[in-house]
Scaffold this motif. Structure first.
Motif, PDB file in Angstrom:
ATOM      1  N   GLU A 115       0.831  -1.210   0.000  1.00  0.00           N
ATOM      2  CA  GLU A 115       0.000   0.000   0.000  1.00  0.00           C
ATOM      3  C   GLU A 115       0.864   1.258   0.000  1.00  0.00           C
ATOM      4  O   GLU A 115       0.529   2.256  -0.649  1.00  0.00           O
ATOM      5  CB  GLU A 115      -0.936  -0.023   1.209  1.00  0.00           C
ATOM      6  CG  GLU A 115      -2.082  -1.030   1.055  1.00  0.00           C
ATOM      7  CD  GLU A 115      -2.815  -1.307   2.356  1.00  0.00           C
ATOM      8  OE1 GLU A 115      -2.567  -0.563   3.341  1.00  0.00           O
ATOM      9  OE2 GLU A 115      -3.615  -2.265   2.398  1.00  0.00           O
TER      10      GLU A 115
ATOM     11  N   GLN B 162       2.083   1.714  -3.507  1.00  0.00           N
ATOM     12  CA  GLN B 162       1.009   2.255  -4.349  1.00  0.00           C
ATOM     13  C   GLN B 162       0.856   3.763  -4.148  1.00  0.00           C
ATOM     14  O   GLN B 162       0.594   4.514  -5.088  1.00  0.00           O
ATOM     15  CB  GLN B 162      -0.314   1.557  -4.038  1.00  0.00           C
ATOM     16  CG  GLN B 162      -0.367   0.087  -4.438  1.00  0.00           C
ATOM     17  CD  GLN B 162      -0.134  -0.127  -5.919  1.00  0.00           C
ATOM     18  OE1 GLN B 162       0.917  -0.612  -6.341  1.00  0.00           O
ATOM     19  NE2 GLN B 162      -1.093   0.262  -6.733  1.00  0.00           N
TER      20      GLN B 162
ATOM     21  N   TRP C 253       3.231   4.520  -7.615  1.00  0.00           N
ATOM     22  CA  TRP C 253       2.364   4.159  -8.751  1.00  0.00           C
ATOM     23  C   TRP C 253       1.745   5.388  -9.389  1.00  0.00           C
ATOM     24  O   TRP C 253       1.192   6.263  -8.706  1.00  0.00           O
ATOM     25  CB  TRP C 253       1.260   3.207  -8.302  1.00  0.00           C
ATOM     26  CG  TRP C 253       0.573   2.537  -9.471  1.00  0.00           C
ATOM     27  CD1 TRP C 253       1.165   1.994 -10.566  1.00  0.00           C
ATOM     28  CD2 TRP C 253      -0.834   2.326  -9.632  1.00  0.00           C
ATOM     29  NE1 TRP C 253       0.224   1.455 -11.409  1.00  0.00           N
ATOM     30  CE2 TRP C 253      -1.009   1.641 -10.863  1.00  0.00           C
ATOM     31  CE3 TRP C 253      -1.955   2.632  -8.869  1.00  0.00           C
ATOM     32  CZ2 TRP C 253      -2.270   1.271 -11.346  1.00  0.00           C
ATOM     33  CZ3 TRP C 253      -3.198   2.261  -9.341  1.00  0.00           C
ATOM     34  CH2 TRP C 253      -3.360   1.595 -10.563  1.00  0.00           C
TER      35      TRP C 253
ATOM     36  N   ARG D 250      -1.209   6.121 -11.389  1.00  0.00           N
ATOM     37  CA  ARG D 250      -2.485   5.488 -11.737  1.00  0.00           C
ATOM     38  C   ARG D 250      -2.875   5.754 -13.189  1.00  0.00           C
ATOM     39  O   ARG D 250      -3.467   4.906 -13.862  1.00  0.00           O
ATOM     40  CB  ARG D 250      -3.581   5.995 -10.794  1.00  0.00           C
ATOM     41  CG  ARG D 250      -4.906   5.266 -10.908  1.00  0.00           C
ATOM     42  CD  ARG D 250      -5.901   5.864  -9.933  1.00  0.00           C
ATOM     43  NE  ARG D 250      -5.441   5.736  -8.556  1.00  0.00           N
ATOM     44  CZ  ARG D 250      -5.681   4.686  -7.785  1.00  0.00           C
ATOM     45  NH1 ARG D 250      -6.366   3.667  -8.269  1.00  0.00           N
ATOM     46  NH2 ARG D 250      -5.245   4.653  -6.546  1.00  0.00           N
TER      47      ARG D 250
ATOM     48  N   TYR E  67       5.092   2.325 -12.641  1.00  0.00           N
ATOM     49  CA  TYR E  67       5.644   2.718 -11.353  1.00  0.00           C
ATOM     50  C   TYR E  67       6.888   3.562 -11.568  1.00  0.00           C
ATOM     51  O   TYR E  67       7.708   3.281 -12.453  1.00  0.00           O
ATOM     52  CB  TYR E  67       5.991   1.484 -10.514  1.00  0.00           C
ATOM     53  CG  TYR E  67       4.779   0.739 -10.012  1.00  0.00           C
ATOM     54  CD1 TYR E  67       4.324   0.913  -8.711  1.00  0.00           C
ATOM     55  CD2 TYR E  67       4.082  -0.120 -10.849  1.00  0.00           C
ATOM     56  CE1 TYR E  67       3.204   0.244  -8.244  1.00  0.00           C
ATOM     57  CE2 TYR E  67       2.958  -0.806 -10.397  1.00  0.00           C
ATOM     58  CZ  TYR E  67       2.522  -0.611  -9.097  1.00  0.00           C
ATOM     59  OH  TYR E  67       1.415  -1.283  -8.643  1.00  0.00           O
TER      60      TYR E  67
ATOM     61  N   TYR F 173      -6.045  -5.882  -6.241  1.00  0.00           N
ATOM     62  CA  TYR F 173      -4.816  -5.789  -7.032  1.00  0.00           C
ATOM     63  C   TYR F 173      -4.937  -6.468  -8.396  1.00  0.00           C
ATOM     64  O   TYR F 173      -4.023  -6.344  -9.211  1.00  0.00           O
ATOM     65  CB  TYR F 173      -3.633  -6.365  -6.248  1.00  0.00           C
ATOM     66  CG  TYR F 173      -3.201  -5.447  -5.123  1.00  0.00           C
ATOM     67  CD1 TYR F 173      -2.528  -4.261  -5.397  1.00  0.00           C
ATOM     68  CD2 TYR F 173      -3.490  -5.751  -3.801  1.00  0.00           C
ATOM     69  CE1 TYR F 173      -2.151  -3.400  -4.365  1.00  0.00           C
ATOM     70  CE2 TYR F 173      -3.111  -4.900  -2.762  1.00  0.00           C
ATOM     71  CZ  TYR F 173      -2.440  -3.724  -3.061  1.00  0.00           C
ATOM     72  OH  TYR F 173      -2.073  -2.874  -2.037  1.00  0.00           O
TER      73      TYR F 173
ATOM     74  N   VAL G  49      -5.070  -3.706 -10.937  1.00  0.00           N
ATOM     75  CA  VAL G  49      -3.754  -3.070 -10.951  1.00  0.00           C
ATOM     76  C   VAL G  49      -2.797  -3.917 -11.792  1.00  0.00           C
ATOM     77  O   VAL G  49      -2.037  -3.396 -12.621  1.00  0.00           O
ATOM     78  CB  VAL G  49      -3.201  -2.902  -9.518  1.00  0.00           C
ATOM     79  CG1 VAL G  49      -1.767  -2.370  -9.549  1.00  0.00           C
ATOM     80  CG2 VAL G  49      -4.094  -1.971  -8.712  1.00  0.00           C
TER      81      VAL G  49
END
Length: 365
Positions: free
Chosen positions: A32, A35, A39, A41, A46, A78, A81
């Motif tokens: 987390e 992220q 990350w 989005r 990344y 995930y 993701v």
């Protein structure tokens, strides 16, 4: 037994099964955080540095993909993701050549690809396929493996080069080991003729690597220079981990005791790779987490708790280091997340069941 005790028994059993996993909690915490800080989005990629904008190179992206696959086994949030990240990595896939492969950075064409970067991707895509059943992961694993084995030639009797353009003149364990393992694992999902082809190629890579790079203690030297024939005798954890898994894969398929004995010899010799002060592997976690993965596979194959305990000790040390001061680079944090998800797999029903199926050789079609 009294009726009250009988009524309580299912609750007690459920509580035992549902006991919290410390590694599951830690894996979720680290992932987390990644992220939040790495990350993008929008792009699905990344960053290479915490809070940065520049996307990670393909090696670090592959490690992060493996962490996301591990996370997706335990938390369905995930799954999307993982799909978005997989699609975003198309930007590294070089279609301008006869045999496509992943370039180190988003492709402009003509860059010097690393065969080992691609070999890692084969293994991760196969794991994603086993988790989801989505054929695109298997297809890309097959395509990527074709690029990896295109790096084989007969100079020095065989072996896969480290670089596509032969930079450094090296043929390295870090590509031949995952290359062989990729062959064996892809073969599990192929029809009989293709399975035989991939198994034979994996065996050919293994024989060459053992002949040219295995040290007397069972571990593996880093590389051999094709021009000078000089061997870089450094013994690194990721080389040990992948060759150990090669031997386990051969044993699982053939049942030949020799391969298990070699894996056990390497497992014992890997104690020499530990830092005596910490009890964890001396290498940076970007390499060491792959030896931890091998320890866990050896534990599943033998039931010897010493290998599980060694893996747990590494996880505890690496997590404590992160907790004290998180590394600014993605590959270090991604390696920790991957390691913790693998440890969580051995404390949770979903993880135990996944590896029970994955470790078992599949009948060819």
């Amino acid at each position: 037994m009294r009726l009250a005790a009988l009524l309580l028994l299912p609750v007690m059993m459920l509580s035992a099964v549902a006991a919290p996993s410390i590694h599951l909690e830690r894996a979720a915490e680290v992932t987390e955080s990644i992220q939040e800080h790495f990350w993008d989005r929008k792009s699905g990629l990344y960053a290479s540095k915490s809070g940065g904008k520049e996307p990670e190179m393909i090696w670090g992206s592959g490690v992060m993909f493996s962490a996301v696959v591990g996370a997706a086994r335990h938390d369905k949030k995930y799954r999307p993701v993982m799909r978005k990240f997989f699609d975003a990595m198309e930007g590294y896939w070089d279609l301008k050549v006869k045999i496509p492969g992943y370039e180190p950075a988003r492709t402009q064409g003509g860059n010097d690809k690393y065969y080992d970067d691609n070999a890692w991707m084969v293994l991760m895509f196969l794991e994603a396929y086993e988790l989801t059943g989505e054929s695109r992961y298997l297809k890309r694993a097959e395509e990527t493996l074709e690029f990896v084995v295109s790096g084989w030639d007969e100079e020095l009797g065989g072996g896969i080069w480290w670089h596509e353009q032969h930079k450094g003149d090296g043929k390295n364990t870090c590509v031949n080991a995952p290359g062989a393992l990729g062959c064996f694992r892809v073969a599990r999902f192929e029809k009989e003729a293709d399975a035989a082809k991939w198994n034979a190629f994996g065996e050919k890579i293994t024989v060459w690597t053992v002949k040219n790079l295995q040290a007397p203690n069972g571990l593996f030297s880093d590389a051999i220079n094709v021009k000078t024939k000089e061997v870089n005798r450094a013994q690194l954890t990721y080389n040990a981990g992948l060759m150990l898994r090669v031997f386990l894969s051969l044993h699982a398929r053939t049942g030949e005791r020799f391969y298990l004995d070699e894996a056990l010899r390497m497992g014992k010799a890997a104690n020499s790779l530990l830092d005596q002060a910490t009890g964890a592997y001396r290498d940076p976690i970007k390499w060491a987490h792959l030896m931890v993965e091998a320890d866990l596979e050896l534990y599943r194959a033998t039931g010897d708790k010493a290998y599980h305990e060694r893996a747990v000790k590494n996880g505890a040390h690496h997590y404590a280091t992160w907790k004290k001061s998180p590394a600014p680079d993605l590959i270090t944090q991604a390696s920790l997340a991957r390691e913790l998800w693998l440890l969580a797999d051995h404390e949770t029903p979903v993880g135990v069941e996944f590896w029970k199926k994955s470790d078992k050789p599949k009948a060819v079609r």
